[in-house]
Design an enzyme around this catalytic site. Structure first.
Site, short mmCIF file in Angstrom:
data_model
loop_
_atom_site.label_atom_id
_atom_site.label_comp_id
_atom_site.label_asym_id
_atom_site.label_seq_id
_atom_site.Cartn_x
_atom_site.Cartn_y
_atom_site.Cartn_z
N ARG A 61 55.36 0.87 -4.78
CA ARG A 61 55.13 -0.49 -4.27
C ARG A 61 53.79 -1.04 -4.74
NH1 ARG A 61 55.73 1.87 1.73
NH2 ARG A 61 57.05 3.25 0.50
N LYS B 73 53.02 15.99 -3.46
CA LYS B 73 54.37 16.35 -3.06
C LYS B 73 54.51 17.87 -3.02
CE LYS B 73 56.97 12.45 -5.00
NZ LYS B 73 57.56 11.95 -3.73
#
Ligand code: BES
Ligand code: ZN
Ligand code: ZN
Length: 522
Positions: A373, A299
Site C-alpha cells: 500500500r 516474515k
C-alpha cells in the site's frame, strides 16, 4: 465445472509428456490433405459434427464405428475431454483421427472453448504428434460466434503450452514445434483474427515469465527494463529512479526500498491507440515488490519463498500493455508500476517511522510488511495527478487476508464506482478470472487513523483486506478507481486447464476483455 478426472488426466499427461511443444497455427479451407493426424468432434450422443461427417462417409464409417464402440470412451463423461482414437481410417491419408466428444457445446462459453483448447494441447503433446489438422466447424454455440470460438480454443492451447525451463541444465524436455492447421469454411476470418489471439497469449506469457523469474534476477531495475522493452511495439516509456522520486517527494514508495541494494523505480508505459490522441486515458497501476521479506517486521521463514510473486500486479500491468500494443487496441491506456524490493538492511524503515507521501499526506509505518500500500499510494497519486485518467484500476498481491476470504478462486474487488465494478466483474466472469466485491465504508476508514500522523499503514480492526483498500482510497483523489487484491490468484499450486503450476497471469485476460468490451473505439 471441470471434472476431477480431467484434472487427474491432465496431470498424468503433464508428468509423462516427453516433449514440450511450441505452436504454429495455419489456416486452410475445408480440403482433405494428407500427412497429418486429424482432430474432429462429436456431440454427447456420438453424432459427428461438421466436416467429420464428410470424413466418415469417405472412410466408409470408420470414424463412427469407433466412436460407437470404444468402451473406455463410453464410460467417461465430462464436458470437454472425452476422446477416442481412430487408427488408419480407410480411404483417408490421415494416420490417425482423434475424436473429441463434447458436452452441450451449444451452450459453450468463451471459457469452455479455452479449456477445450487446453485439453487439445495436452493430448496432442502427450501423443507426440507433430502435424495436426483440426476441423472445428460444427461446434456452434449460442453464446459466441464461430470465429471467436475457434480463436478462444487456439488461445487456450497457446496458454496451456506455457513452460519455463531456462534454468534447467538437465532433465530438460525437448522442445518441438507443433504444426497445427485449422481446416474451416471460415478459415480466412479466423486467420485474420489470429494476431489478436497471439497478442493476448504473448501478454500472458510475458507476465508469467516476469513472475516466475527468481528475485535475484527480476529485481526492480530489471522489471523496469522489461517494461521499457515494450518501446519496440510503440509504447512510450518513462522510468523514474530514486533521484527523480526523491525530488518529487515520493517518501512513501521510497521508504519500502531503503533496506535494498537495488534501486527503486517507477515505470510508466503509455499506449495511444484511440483515434483521438487527446482522449483521456484509462490507467492500470501495479504493485511490483520484487521480493517481500517483510522488512524489519520480518516474515517467518516458512513460505517466505513465495514472496517472489509479490510483483504479480506489476507483471500483469506490463503483460496487459504488451497485449494492448501488439493488437493495436483502439484505446489510450497508461500502465504504471511501482518497483521496489522490501528487504532488511541498515537503512531499512523501522516500525513507527513516519514518512511523507507524494500526495503530502503523512503515514506512520507501524508494520514494514504492509508495504504494498505504501508503494501504491505514491503510484496512484502520481497516475491521477499526471494523467487525469478516466479511471484507475490497480492490481496487487496486497493481503494474506484476501486468501483467507476467497482462497485461490476469486480475487477481491474494492471500488468507489459501481459502473466500473460491474464491468470488471462481467469481464472476469467471461474469462473465468472471477472477482468478488467487498465493501468500503467510513467506519473502516477510521481504523487507519494514526495518533501522530495522517494515517498508519495497518488497521486497528480485523478486516485486513478492507483496511488495506481504505488506505489506497486515500490516494485516488476523486478518480473512479478499482483495486484488485490478487494475492490468492497470482500463483497456482495445482495445474489448471490453461495454466501450468506457478504464475497464472490472472488479470491479463480479464483486463484485456474489459478494455475490448467497454472502452475500445468508444
Ligand atoms: N505481500 C504480502 C501479502 C501476501 C500474502 C501476498 C500472501 C501473497 C500471499 C503483503 O505485503 C503483506 O505482507 N501483507 C500483510 C499485511 C499485514 C502486515 C497488515 C499480511 O497480509 O499479512
Ligand atoms: Zn508485505
Ligand atoms: Zn507484499
Amino acid at each position: 465445472y471441470i471434472d476431477i478426472r480431467d484434472i487427474l488426466f491432465l496431470n498424468y499427461i503433464n508428468i509423462l509428456s516427453k516433449v514440450h511443444n511450441t505452436m504454429d497455427f495455419q489456416f486452410k479451407s475445408l480440403i482433405t490433405e494428407k500427412d497429418h493426424v486429424g482432430v474432429v468432434f462429436c456431440d454427447s450422443k456420438n453424432r459427428l459434427l461438421g466436416h467429420a461427417k464428410k470424413l466418415d462417409q469417405i472412410s466408409k464409417k470408420s470414424i463412427s464405428t469407433v466412436v460407437n464402440n470404444d468402451a473406455s470412451f463410453q464410460k467417461r463423461k465430462s464436458k470437454t475431454f472425452d476422446y477416442a482414437i481412430v487408427h488408419t481410417p480407410a480411404n483417408l491419408k490421415l494416420s490417425k483421427i482423434y475424436v473429441f466428444r463434447l458436452g452441450d457445446y451449444s451452450k459453450f462459453s468463451v471459457r469452455d472453448f479455452q479449456i477445450l483448447g487446453g485439453h487439445l494441447y495436452a493430448l496432442i503433446s502427450f501423443y507426440q504428434e507433430d502435424k495436426v489438422g483440426i476441423y472445428p466447424d460444427g461446434i456452434l454455440s449460442k453464446n459466441i460466434n464461430a470465429i471467436n470460438s475457434c480463436s478462444e480454443m487456439m488461445l487456450g492451447s497457446l496458454l496451456a503450452s506455457y513452460k519455463f525451463d531456462k534454468y534447467k541444465t538437465v532433465n530438460k524436455k525437448e522442445t518441438k514445434s507443433l504444426k497445427i492447421k485449422i481446416y474451416s469454411s471460415n478459415y480466412s476470418r479466423i486467420e485474420k483474427n489470429y494476431p489478436n489471439v497471439v497478442a493476448v497469449a504473448e501478454g500472458v506469457t510475458m507476465t508469467r515469465n516476469l513472475v516466475t523469474e527468481p528475485p535475484n534476477v527480476m529485481t526492480p531495475p530489471e522489471i523496469a527494463k522489461n517494461a521499457a522493452s515494450l518501446e519496440k511495439y510503440g509504447v512510450e516509456i518513462k522510468i523514474l529512479g530514486e533521484k527523480e522520486m526523491t525530488k518529487l517527494g515520493m517518501g512513501s514508495l521510497l521508504s519500502v526500498g531503503r533496506g535494498s541494494e537495488y534501486e527503486s523505480k517507477l515505470a510508466i508505459m503509455k499506449w495511444t491507440g484511440h483515434k483521438n490522441k487527446k482522449k483521456k486515458p484509462i490507467a492500470f497501476v501495479g504493485k511490483g515488490v520484487s521480493f517481500d521479506t517483510g522488512g524489519v517486521s520480518l516474515k517467518p521463514a516458512n513460505g517466505m519463498q513465495e514472496m517472489k510473486y509479490d510483483m504479480g500486479g506489476s507483471g500483469v500491468v506490463v503483460g496487459l500493455m504488451k497485449a494492448l500494443a501488439l493488437r493495436k487496441a483502439k484505446v489510450n491506456a497508461i500502465g504504471v508500476v511501482g518497483l521496489v524490493e522490501n528487504h532488511i538492511g541498515n537503512m531499512a524503515t523501522r516500525p513507527s517511522d513516519v514518512v511523507t507521501s507524494y500526495s503530502g499526506q503523512t503515514i506512520e509505518v507501524l508494520n514494514t510488511d504492509a508495504e504494498g500500500r505504501l508503494v501504491l499510494a505514491d503510484a496512484l497519486w502520481y497516475t491521477q495527478e499526471q494523467y487525469k485518467p478516466e479511471f484507475m484500476v490497480n492490481l496487487a498481491t496486497l493481503t494474506g487476508a484476501i486468501v483467507v476470504a476467497l482462497g485461490n478462486e476469486y480475487a477481491g474487488l474494492f471500488s468507489n464506482n459501481d459502473k466500473l465494478s460491474k464491468q470488471l466483474e462481467e469481464a472476469g466472469k467471461i474469462e473465468d478470472e472471477k472477482l468478488w466485491r467487498f465493501p468500503l465504508h467510513d467506519n473502516f476508514d477510521k481504523m487507519i487513523n494514526s495518533p501522530i500522523a495522517d494515517m498508519q499503514n495497518i488497521g486497528t480492526g480485523h478486516p485486513g483486506s478492507i483496511t488495506a483498500a481504505q488506505f489506497l482510497q486515500r490516494f485516488v483523489n476523486k478518480t473512479p478507481w478499482a483495486h484488485l487484491d490478487i494475492a490468492g490468484t497470482t500463483w497456482t499450486k495445482s495445474l489448471l486447464p490453461t495454466s501450468p503450476k506457478g504464475s497464472t497471469a490472472f488479470g491479463v485476460k480479464l483486463l484485456n476483455r474489459f478494455v475490448n468490451k467497454y472502452y475500445e473505439g468508444k
